[in-house]
Design a protein around this motif. Structure first.
Motif, PDB file in Angstrom:
ATOM      1  N   PHE A 111      -7.936  26.462 -37.840  1.00 18.21           N
ATOM      2  CA  PHE A 111      -7.877  26.786 -39.246  1.00 18.21           C
ATOM      3  C   PHE A 111      -9.024  27.992 -39.415  1.00 18.21           C
ATOM      4  O   PHE A 111      -9.940  27.779 -39.224  1.00 18.21           O
ATOM      5  CB  PHE A 111      -8.165  25.501 -40.235  1.00 18.21           C
ATOM      6  CG  PHE A 111      -7.892  25.840 -41.505  1.00 18.21           C
ATOM      7  CD1 PHE A 111      -6.594  25.585 -42.021  1.00 18.21           C
ATOM      8  CD2 PHE A 111      -8.871  25.997 -42.402  1.00 18.21           C
ATOM      9  CE1 PHE A 111      -6.443  25.671 -43.637  1.00 18.21           C
ATOM     10  CE2 PHE A 111      -8.744  26.140 -43.940  1.00 18.21           C
ATOM     11  CZ  PHE A 111      -7.593  26.001 -44.155  1.00 18.21           C
TER      12      PHE A 111
ATOM     13  N   THR B 233      -5.961  30.842 -47.229  1.00 20.22           N
ATOM     14  CA  THR B 233      -5.182  31.997 -47.614  1.00 20.22           C
ATOM     15  C   THR B 233      -5.195  33.222 -46.621  1.00 20.22           C
ATOM     16  O   THR B 233      -4.802  34.340 -46.712  1.00 20.22           O
ATOM     17  CB  THR B 233      -5.426  32.698 -49.171  1.00 20.22           C
ATOM     18  OG1 THR B 233      -6.653  33.278 -49.160  1.00 20.22           O
ATOM     19  CG2 THR B 233      -5.366  31.573 -50.333  1.00 20.22           C
TER      20      THR B 233
ATOM     21  N   HIS C  49      -3.927  34.801 -42.869  1.00 19.19           N
ATOM     22  CA  HIS C  49      -3.018  34.850 -42.182  1.00 19.19           C
ATOM     23  C   HIS C  49      -3.438  34.208 -40.793  1.00 19.19           C
ATOM     24  O   HIS C  49      -4.184  34.414 -40.491  1.00 19.19           O
ATOM     25  CB  HIS C  49      -2.377  36.496 -42.097  1.00 19.19           C
ATOM     26  CG  HIS C  49      -0.973  36.308 -41.226  1.00 19.19           C
ATOM     27  ND1 HIS C  49       0.099  35.866 -41.634  1.00 19.19           N
ATOM     28  CD2 HIS C  49      -1.135  36.772 -39.925  1.00 19.19           C
ATOM     29  CE1 HIS C  49       0.823  36.145 -40.475  1.00 19.19           C
ATOM     30  NE2 HIS C  49      -0.007  36.568 -39.617  1.00 19.19           N
ATOM     31  N   HIS C  50      -2.274  33.256 -40.470  1.00 14.39           N
ATOM     32  CA  HIS C  50      -2.563  32.587 -39.168  1.00 14.39           C
ATOM     33  C   HIS C  50      -1.659  32.984 -38.413  1.00 14.39           C
ATOM     34  O   HIS C  50      -0.409  33.133 -38.572  1.00 14.39           O
ATOM     35  CB  HIS C  50      -2.693  31.035 -39.377  1.00 14.39           C
ATOM     36  CG  HIS C  50      -3.713  30.433 -40.039  1.00 14.39           C
ATOM     37  ND1 HIS C  50      -4.090  30.531 -41.505  1.00 14.39           N
ATOM     38  CD2 HIS C  50      -4.870  29.747 -39.712  1.00 14.39           C
ATOM     39  CE1 HIS C  50      -5.361  29.993 -41.707  1.00 14.39           C
ATOM     40  NE2 HIS C  50      -5.552  29.416 -40.581  1.00 14.39           N
TER      41      HIS C  50
ATOM     42  N   GLN D  80       2.305  25.061 -31.528  1.00 11.23           N
ATOM     43  CA  GLN D  80       2.563  24.438 -32.831  1.00 11.23           C
ATOM     44  C   GLN D  80       2.490  23.075 -32.861  1.00 11.23           C
ATOM     45  O   GLN D  80       1.979  22.217 -33.619  1.00 11.23           O
ATOM     46  CB  GLN D  80       4.144  24.746 -33.382  1.00 11.23           C
ATOM     47  CG  GLN D  80       4.355  26.139 -33.570  1.00 11.23           C
ATOM     48  CD  GLN D  80       5.854  26.258 -34.004  1.00 11.23           C
ATOM     49  OE1 GLN D  80       6.510  25.420 -34.490  1.00 11.23           O
ATOM     50  NE2 GLN D  80       6.388  27.577 -34.048  1.00 11.23           N
TER      51      GLN D  80
ATOM     52  N   ASP E 240      -0.391  20.724 -34.871  1.00  9.42           N
ATOM     53  CA  ASP E 240      -0.306  19.566 -35.502  1.00  9.42           C
ATOM     54  C   ASP E 240      -1.143  18.479 -35.044  1.00  9.42           C
ATOM     55  O   ASP E 240      -1.599  17.806 -35.865  1.00  9.42           O
ATOM     56  CB  ASP E 240       1.172  19.158 -35.576  1.00  9.42           C
ATOM     57  CG  ASP E 240       2.236  20.064 -36.520  1.00  9.42           C
ATOM     58  OD1 ASP E 240       1.829  21.113 -36.926  1.00  9.42           O
ATOM     59  OD2 ASP E 240       3.380  19.751 -36.267  1.00  9.42           O
TER      60      ASP E 240
ATOM     61  N   ARG F 253      -4.658  18.788 -36.292  1.00  5.46           N
ATOM     62  CA  ARG F 253      -4.687  18.805 -37.751  1.00  5.46           C
ATOM     63  C   ARG F 253      -4.645  17.223 -38.372  1.00  5.46           C
ATOM     64  O   ARG F 253      -5.364  16.874 -39.023  1.00  5.46           O
ATOM     65  CB  ARG F 253      -3.793  19.683 -38.301  1.00  5.46           C
ATOM     66  CG  ARG F 253      -4.219  21.060 -38.209  1.00  5.46           C
ATOM     67  CD  ARG F 253      -3.310  22.056 -38.672  1.00  5.46           C
ATOM     68  NE  ARG F 253      -3.811  23.634 -38.742  1.00  5.46           N
ATOM     69  CZ  ARG F 253      -3.217  24.560 -39.378  1.00  5.46           C
ATOM     70  NH1 ARG F 253      -1.858  24.549 -39.932  1.00  5.46           N
ATOM     71  NH2 ARG F 253      -3.941  25.725 -39.539  1.00  5.46           N
TER      72      ARG F 253
ATOM     73  N   LYS G 252      -9.890  22.647 -47.067  1.00  6.95           N
ATOM     74  CA  LYS G 252      -9.266  22.421 -45.885  1.00  6.95           C
ATOM     75  C   LYS G 252      -8.160  21.043 -45.691  1.00  6.95           C
ATOM     76  O   LYS G 252      -7.137  21.317 -45.522  1.00  6.95           O
ATOM     77  CB  LYS G 252      -9.910  22.616 -44.571  1.00  6.95           C
ATOM     78  CG  LYS G 252      -9.224  22.410 -43.068  1.00  6.95           C
ATOM     79  CD  LYS G 252      -9.952  22.452 -41.805  1.00  6.95           C
ATOM     80  CE  LYS G 252      -9.469  21.855 -40.846  1.00  6.95           C
ATOM     81  NZ  LYS G 252     -10.333  22.078 -39.683  1.00  6.95           N
TER      82      LYS G 252
ATOM     83  N   LEU H  91      -3.748  20.561 -45.330  1.00  7.93           N
ATOM     84  CA  LEU H  91      -2.936  20.687 -43.670  1.00  7.93           C
ATOM     85  C   LEU H  91      -1.646  20.024 -43.835  1.00  7.93           C
ATOM     86  O   LEU H  91      -0.878  20.485 -43.093  1.00  7.93           O
ATOM     87  CB  LEU H  91      -3.993  19.971 -42.934  1.00  7.93           C
ATOM     88  CG  LEU H  91      -5.449  20.410 -42.559  1.00  7.93           C
ATOM     89  CD1 LEU H  91      -6.052  19.717 -41.725  1.00  7.93           C
ATOM     90  CD2 LEU H  91      -5.167  22.036 -42.044  1.00  7.93           C
TER      91      LEU H  91
ATOM     92  N   ASP I  15       0.722  20.149 -45.784  1.00  5.54           N
ATOM     93  CA  ASP I  15       2.161  21.352 -46.074  1.00  5.54           C
ATOM     94  C   ASP I  15       1.946  22.495 -45.259  1.00  5.54           C
ATOM     95  O   ASP I  15       2.916  23.230 -45.439  1.00  5.54           O
ATOM     96  CB  ASP I  15       1.831  21.692 -47.623  1.00  5.54           C
ATOM     97  CG  ASP I  15       2.116  20.891 -48.658  1.00  5.54           C
ATOM     98  OD1 ASP I  15       3.090  19.963 -48.265  1.00  5.54           O
ATOM     99  OD2 ASP I  15       1.313  20.905 -49.721  1.00  5.54           O
ATOM    100  N   ARG I  16       1.092  22.411 -44.150  1.00  2.00           N
ATOM    101  CA  ARG I  16       1.258  23.214 -43.128  1.00  2.00           C
ATOM    102  C   ARG I  16       1.723  22.676 -41.555  1.00  2.00           C
ATOM    103  O   ARG I  16       1.597  23.565 -40.792  1.00  2.00           O
ATOM    104  CB  ARG I  16       0.090  23.948 -43.014  1.00  2.00           C
ATOM    105  CG  ARG I  16      -0.334  24.539 -44.292  1.00  2.00           C
ATOM    106  CD  ARG I  16      -2.071  25.027 -44.207  1.00  2.00           C
ATOM    107  NE  ARG I  16      -2.272  25.675 -45.609  1.00  2.00           N
ATOM    108  CZ  ARG I  16      -2.837  26.683 -45.630  1.00  2.00           C
ATOM    109  NH1 ARG I  16      -3.165  27.671 -44.728  1.00  2.00           N
ATOM    110  NH2 ARG I  16      -3.183  27.434 -46.855  1.00  2.00           N
TER     111      ARG I  16
ATOM    112  N   ASN J 127       3.878  22.024 -38.670  1.00  2.00           N
ATOM    113  CA  ASN J 127       4.860  22.694 -37.821  1.00  2.00           C
ATOM    114  C   ASN J 127       6.076  22.119 -37.482  1.00  2.00           C
ATOM    115  O   ASN J 127       7.245  22.460 -37.788  1.00  2.00           O
ATOM    116  CB  ASN J 127       4.415  23.545 -36.628  1.00  2.00           C
ATOM    117  CG  ASN J 127       3.236  24.267 -36.840  1.00  2.00           C
ATOM    118  OD1 ASN J 127       3.267  25.138 -37.585  1.00  2.00           O
ATOM    119  ND2 ASN J 127       2.049  23.704 -36.241  1.00  2.00           N
TER     120      ASN J 127
END
Ligand code: ADP
Ligand code: NI
Length: 217
Positions: A103, A107, A109-110, A118, A122, A125, A178, A182, A184-185, A187
């Motif tokens: 992370f 905001t 870009h990753h 992915q 996950d 996270r 942070k 996580l 909503d992010r 994969n």
């Protein structure tokens, strides 16, 4: 293959050992288990890449090596090469995951990840949220000399990795900068299903923390 995993387990165990900030052997082991669980629902994932990248993903974290972001993938490459029988494309895929899953700020870009990346992201996270995530956040903050909480401090949604890295906010603030972002992010659908429950657990914790802090008995 079994032999490669076994040797890597021993290497990670002896390297990370009882690391005190939540990036210890047990974190690597939990991430591996979570990642293999997620991978069961992603039939095209290469399990060898998923398992080795999970075990090695924090082998030399930039956060603890003078912010050198190359140290993790380089250390993993050195290890995998020393095993002699891991094919080069597999080594490249694993090192690429280790380089790109972290992370970097709300905001920022990753990088685009492979399916295996992915899955490992996950899993990593998921281990940062829920009950274990709460424990790890305070272990990390305490080790770094951060406050538990500072009511005067507002969260910052970083748009630069450099600023995110330099941040010395309270551990409660880290939830807003942070950990609460996580869910909503995620994969994968399997990751999202687990994240939802762990996210709610953190919200309950923060609500109780706030009530106790503000003397609502
Ligand atoms: P990432 O690869 O995204 O950096 P890690 O697996 O290395 O994730 O673990 C990061 C975990 O370390 C966080 O989820 C949190 O528990 C802890 N951590 C990192 N930075 C902070 C911070 N500033 N305050 C509290 N905990 C932190
Ligand atoms: Ni990790």
């Amino acid at each position: 293959m079994k032999n490669i995993i076994k040797k890597t387990e021993i290497y990670v165990m002896s390297t990370l050992g009882k690391e005190p900030t939540g990036h210890d052997w047990w974190h690597a082991d939990r991430v591996r288990k979570l990642a293999l669980h997620i991978a069961k629902h992603e039939p095209s994932a290469n399990l060898q890449i998923v398992e080795l990248a999970s075990l090695l993903h924090d082998i030399a974290d930039w956060k603890f090596h003078n912010d050198n972001e190359e140290i993790g993938p380089e250390t993993a490459r050195f290890w995998l090469k020393s095993l002699k029988n891991v094919p080069e494309p597999i080594i490249i895929a694993i090192c690429d995951i280790i380089k790109n899953i972290s992370f970097k700020g709300a905001t920022v870009h990753h990088a685009t990840l492979t399916l295996e990346g992915q899955i490992v992201q996950d899993a990593d996270r998921l281990d940062a949220i829920g009950a274990i995530g709460i424990a790890r956040a305070f272990a990390f903050g305490g080790n770094k000399g951060h406050e538990i909480y500072n009511p005067g401090e507002e969260p910052i949604f970083h748009n630069s990795f450099t600023e995110y890295k330099l941040r010395r906010a309270s551990s409660i603030n880290h939830f807003h900068e942070k950990l609460l972002l996580l869910k909503d992010r995620m994969n994968t659908q399997t990751g999202l299903d687990i994240a939802k429950a762990r996210h709610q657990y953190m919200l309950n914790f923060l609500q109780e923390f706030d009530a106790e802090w503000n003397s609502r008995f």
